[in-house]
Design a protein around this motif. Structure first.
Motif, PDB file in Angstrom:
ATOM      1  N   ASP A 111       0.835  -1.209   0.000  1.00 32.78           N
ATOM      2  CA  ASP A 111       0.000   0.000   0.000  1.00 32.78           C
ATOM      3  C   ASP A 111       0.869   1.259   0.000  1.00 32.78           C
ATOM      4  OD1 ASP A 111      -2.243  -1.581   0.026  1.00 32.78           O
ATOM      5  OD2 ASP A 111      -2.615  -1.365   2.182  1.00 32.78           O
ATOM      6  N   GLY A 112       1.948   1.223   0.769  1.00 30.84           N
ATOM      7  CA  GLY A 112       2.853   2.364   0.798  1.00 30.84           C
ATOM      8  C   GLY A 112       3.544   2.588  -0.530  1.00 30.84           C
ATOM      9  N   ASP A 113       3.929   1.493  -1.181  1.00 30.63           N
ATOM     10  CA  ASP A 113       4.560   1.602  -2.498  1.00 30.63           C
ATOM     11  C   ASP A 113       3.628   2.297  -3.491  1.00 30.63           C
ATOM     12  OD1 ASP A 113       6.853   0.323  -1.641  1.00 30.63           O
ATOM     13  OD2 ASP A 113       6.235  -1.658  -2.365  1.00 30.63           O
ATOM     14  N   LYS A 114       2.353   1.920  -3.464  1.00 34.87           N
ATOM     15  CA  LYS A 114       1.390   2.520  -4.386  1.00 34.87           C
ATOM     16  C   LYS A 114       1.242   4.020  -4.132  1.00 34.87           C
ATOM     17  CE  LYS A 114      -1.312  -1.748  -4.705  1.00 34.87           C
ATOM     18  NZ  LYS A 114      -2.579  -2.424  -4.299  1.00 34.87           N
ATOM     19  N   LYS A 118       5.147   7.208  -7.372  1.00 35.74           N
ATOM     20  CA  LYS A 118       4.514   7.813  -8.528  1.00 35.74           C
ATOM     21  C   LYS A 118       5.140   9.187  -8.741  1.00 35.74           C
ATOM     22  CE  LYS A 118       0.359   7.287  -7.060  1.00 35.74           C
ATOM     23  NZ  LYS A 118      -1.108   7.359  -6.933  1.00 35.74           N
ATOM     24  N   PRO A 119       5.060   9.741  -9.926  1.00 42.68           N
ATOM     25  CA  PRO A 119       5.747  11.020 -10.188  1.00 42.68           C
ATOM     26  C   PRO A 119       5.380  12.118  -9.197  1.00 42.68           C
ATOM     27  CG  PRO A 119       4.978  10.046 -12.235  1.00 42.68           C
ATOM     28  CD  PRO A 119       4.405   9.205 -11.138  1.00 42.68           C
ATOM     29  N   THR A 120       4.082  12.247  -8.914  1.00 38.93           N
ATOM     30  CA  THR A 120       3.641  13.285  -7.980  1.00 38.93           C
ATOM     31  C   THR A 120       2.545  12.717  -7.089  1.00 38.93           C
ATOM     32  OG1 THR A 120       4.100  15.015  -9.609  1.00 38.93           O
ATOM     33  CG2 THR A 120       2.689  15.609  -7.738  1.00 38.93           C
ATOM     34  N   GLN A 178       7.598  14.318  -0.623  1.00 32.95           N
ATOM     35  CA  GLN A 178       7.488  12.998  -1.224  1.00 32.95           C
ATOM     36  C   GLN A 178       8.801  12.242  -1.124  1.00 32.95           C
ATOM     37  OE1 GLN A 178       5.707  12.978  -5.097  1.00 32.95           O
ATOM     38  NE2 GLN A 178       6.070  10.795  -5.440  1.00 32.95           N
ATOM     39  N   GLN A 179       9.920  12.951  -1.273  1.00 33.02           N
ATOM     40  CA  GLN A 179      11.226  12.313  -1.146  1.00 33.02           C
ATOM     41  C   GLN A 179      11.422  11.763   0.264  1.00 33.02           C
ATOM     42  OE1 GLN A 179      14.512  14.887  -2.194  1.00 33.02           O
ATOM     43  NE2 GLN A 179      15.983  13.620  -1.075  1.00 33.02           N
ATOM     44  N   TRP A 180      11.003  12.532   1.272  1.00 38.55           N
ATOM     45  CA  TRP A 180      11.138  12.075   2.654  1.00 38.55           C
ATOM     46  C   TRP A 180      10.255  10.862   2.912  1.00 38.55           C
ATOM     47  CZ3 TRP A 180      11.415  16.840   6.465  1.00 38.55           C
ATOM     48  CH2 TRP A 180      12.562  17.588   6.154  1.00 38.55           C
TER      49      TRP A 180
END
Length: 244
Positions: A111-114, A118-120, A178-180
């Motif tokens: 679920d976290g991967d989804k 993603k790009p944004t 998003q990077q964090w």
């Protein structure tokens, strides 16, 4: 503790953590009882419990008042959470985690991967990540089987911004957010791997390292108090920059 007292305690704690009281504000029994639709006795007992938890303090004029928290207190609580969760993960790694628990942890990873890969990320993705993150950490704490650790964690969860997802709203507002989150979720993957491989020391170290992003979020919030108060009203209770 009866049901009304429990309800009043939960409601008052939630109001505090949402910033509905300002530091120094007097918490009088009668107005609170009227606001909560309860009698004075459960309110009085709830206030006593909240003082014991460290969320409020005695007023010089009698009764209780809302207290102010220092950034050091919040940072320390986050660090202790890392120690507790790291030890819980270590117990799972060394004692062996049940298959059902591992399946549920892997579902969290998926679920976290989804959400993050993603790009944004949209707001719904951030919300999905928060739900997954809370579930992931609860699975580890409940799964370790140590009731003493669970009680300590319950106490920490009641402190401002010390729970696993408390600081995540700040990340939705920052360019690096998003990077964090991707970095934090990579740690989730590594933590599950360490548990599966029986690597207790590694699991504990990963749990302690994992909370550093929450401390970075705290620093970010303290540097932008107006934005922080908008996203997390409870930040009005926190004063001062973390030192050291």
């Amino acid at each position: 503790m009866d049901s009304q007292q429990s309800r009043v305690l939960v409601q008052l704690r939630d109001m505090i953590l949402k910033g509905e009281f300002v530091p120094g504000e007097r918490l009088a029994e009668i107005p609170l009882a009227e606001k909560l639709g309860a009698s004075r006795t459960p309110v009085r007992l709830a206030l006593t419990s909240l003082e014991h938890e460290g969320l409020i303090e005695q007023s010089p004029s009698g009764g209780y008042q809302m207290r102010r928290f220092t950034s050091r207190e919040i940072a320390d609580a986050i660090r202790v959470r890392g120690l507790i969760e790291g030890f819980a993960a270590r117990l799972l790694a060394e004692d062996g985690a049940p298959r059902q628990l591992m399946r549920e942890l892997h579902e969290c990873l998926d679920d976290g991967d989804k959400a993050v890969n993603k790009p944004t990320m949209e707001l719904d993705d951030y919300a999905a990540y928060v739900e997954m993150n809370d579930r992931f950490h609860k699975l580890i704490m409940d799964g370790c089987g140590n009731s003493a650790l669970r009680r300590v964690m319950d106490m920490l969860d009641g402190q401002p911004f010390a729970s696993p997802s408390a600081m995540l709203p700040m990340q939705s507002s920052m360019e690096e957010g998003q990077q964090w989150m991707r970095q934090a979720h990579r740690t989730h993957h590594a933590l599950v791997q360490a548990i599966e491989r029986g690597q207790g020391s590694r699991a504990q170290a990963l749990g302690e390292e994992h909370v550093e992003i929450a401390r970075m979020n705290l620093d970010y919030a303290l540097e932008r108090p107006e934005l922080a108060a908008e996203l997390m009203p409870g930040m009005r209770l926190v004063a001062g920059k973390v030192r050291g």
